[in-house]
Design an enzyme around this catalytic site. Sequence first.
Site, PDB file in Angstrom:
ATOM      1  N   LEU A   1       0.887  -1.168   0.000  1.00  0.00           N
ATOM      2  CA  LEU A   1       0.000   0.000   0.000  1.00  0.00           C
ATOM      3  C   LEU A   1       0.921   1.213   0.000  1.00  0.00           C
ATOM      4  O   LEU A   1       1.994   1.177   0.600  1.00  0.00           O
ATOM      5  CB  LEU A   1      -0.884   0.018   1.255  1.00  0.00           C
ATOM      6  CG  LEU A   1      -2.010  -1.006   1.365  1.00  0.00           C
ATOM      7  CD1 LEU A   1      -2.741  -0.850   2.701  1.00  0.00           C
ATOM      8  CD2 LEU A   1      -3.010  -0.883   0.216  1.00  0.00           C
ATOM      9  N   ASP A   2       0.489   2.291  -0.644  1.00  0.00           N
ATOM     10  CA  ASP A   2       1.290   3.509  -0.639  1.00  0.00           C
ATOM     11  C   ASP A   2       1.401   4.045   0.787  1.00  0.00           C
ATOM     12  O   ASP A   2       0.535   3.775   1.626  1.00  0.00           O
ATOM     13  CB  ASP A   2       0.639   4.594  -1.506  1.00  0.00           C
ATOM     14  CG  ASP A   2       0.509   4.146  -2.953  1.00  0.00           C
ATOM     15  OD1 ASP A   2       1.326   3.321  -3.390  1.00  0.00           O
ATOM     16  OD2 ASP A   2      -0.421   4.626  -3.629  1.00  0.00           O
ATOM     17  N   ALA A   3       2.432   4.858   1.002  1.00  0.00           N
ATOM     18  CA  ALA A   3       2.638   5.424   2.345  1.00  0.00           C
ATOM     19  C   ALA A   3       1.406   6.218   2.803  1.00  0.00           C
ATOM     20  O   ALA A   3       1.045   6.195   3.984  1.00  0.00           O
ATOM     21  CB  ALA A   3       3.868   6.308   2.358  1.00  0.00           C
TER      22      ALA A   3
ATOM     23  N   LYS B   1      -5.105   5.078  -7.745  1.00  0.00           N
ATOM     24  CA  LYS B   1      -4.852   6.517  -7.946  1.00  0.00           C
ATOM     25  C   LYS B   1      -4.711   6.839  -9.425  1.00  0.00           C
ATOM     26  O   LYS B   1      -5.262   7.827  -9.916  1.00  0.00           O
ATOM     27  CB  LYS B   1      -3.586   6.932  -7.204  1.00  0.00           C
ATOM     28  CG  LYS B   1      -3.763   6.975  -5.706  1.00  0.00           C
ATOM     29  CD  LYS B   1      -2.478   7.385  -5.043  1.00  0.00           C
ATOM     30  CE  LYS B   1      -2.563   7.184  -3.551  1.00  0.00           C
ATOM     31  NZ  LYS B   1      -1.239   7.102  -2.945  1.00  0.00           N
TER      32      LYS B   1
END
Length: 235
Positions: free
Chosen positions: A102-104, A190
């Site tokens: 998962l992205d930060a 995104k």
Amino acid sequence: MRLQKYIAMCGVASRRKAEEMIEEGRVQINDKIVNEMGIIVDPKKDTVKVDNKIIKKEKKKVYIMLNKPIGYVTTLKDEKGRKIITDLIEGVDERIFPVGRLDADTTGLLLLTNDGDLAYKLTHPSYEVTKRYIAIVEGVPNRFELEKFRNGMIIDRKRTAKASIKIAKKYENESILDIEIHEGRNRQVKKMCEMINHPVKKLKRVAIGELGIGGIEIGNWRHLEEDEVEYLKTL
Ligand code: URA
């Protein structure tokens, strides 16, 4: 450790059965048959064979679900010194790693395990495991944009698989979207939202298959139940 205890710990047989195996001359330590009781082995140094096959202590498999907070990276080390998700998991001795990423700045459901087979299946695109996200995006997508999202679009020179998207709530300048994708490409949600001109402001993963994040607070985690692990193995 006593030899019969070690054999049992390796999952070969019960202690009593292990004693029988020793008596029958089926057990070797460092290639020498032992058929007396009470022998002590050092699992780190000695090689134990039963019926000519080396036995090893079964590694305990660990399966954890974490509600990832913002600001943590899903790698096990970070060159930029950012916080890493395993900092949040205390009291687990096994070396665990995240299943996918998962992205930060993404929150929500992240699985961690030391089960390489399961991690591979859950992340490999050919298994098409559904991942569900709630996204807050700029603006409100119209039906053409929603259709484009559903039917696939070219991202990084490759068409995305069919996806689901529903508007859960509309506001004047933003909306809450309920999204399901079946791949796990880098920053996929995104990028897809950007392609329909509704950039993501906030993103949370809420489920992998039917396994949801439930009531786990942000930053908290729990071990999976046995039936949850079994379920993931069927995906
Ligand atoms: N898609 C994204 O864009 N980011 C994530 O963290 C997960 C899916």
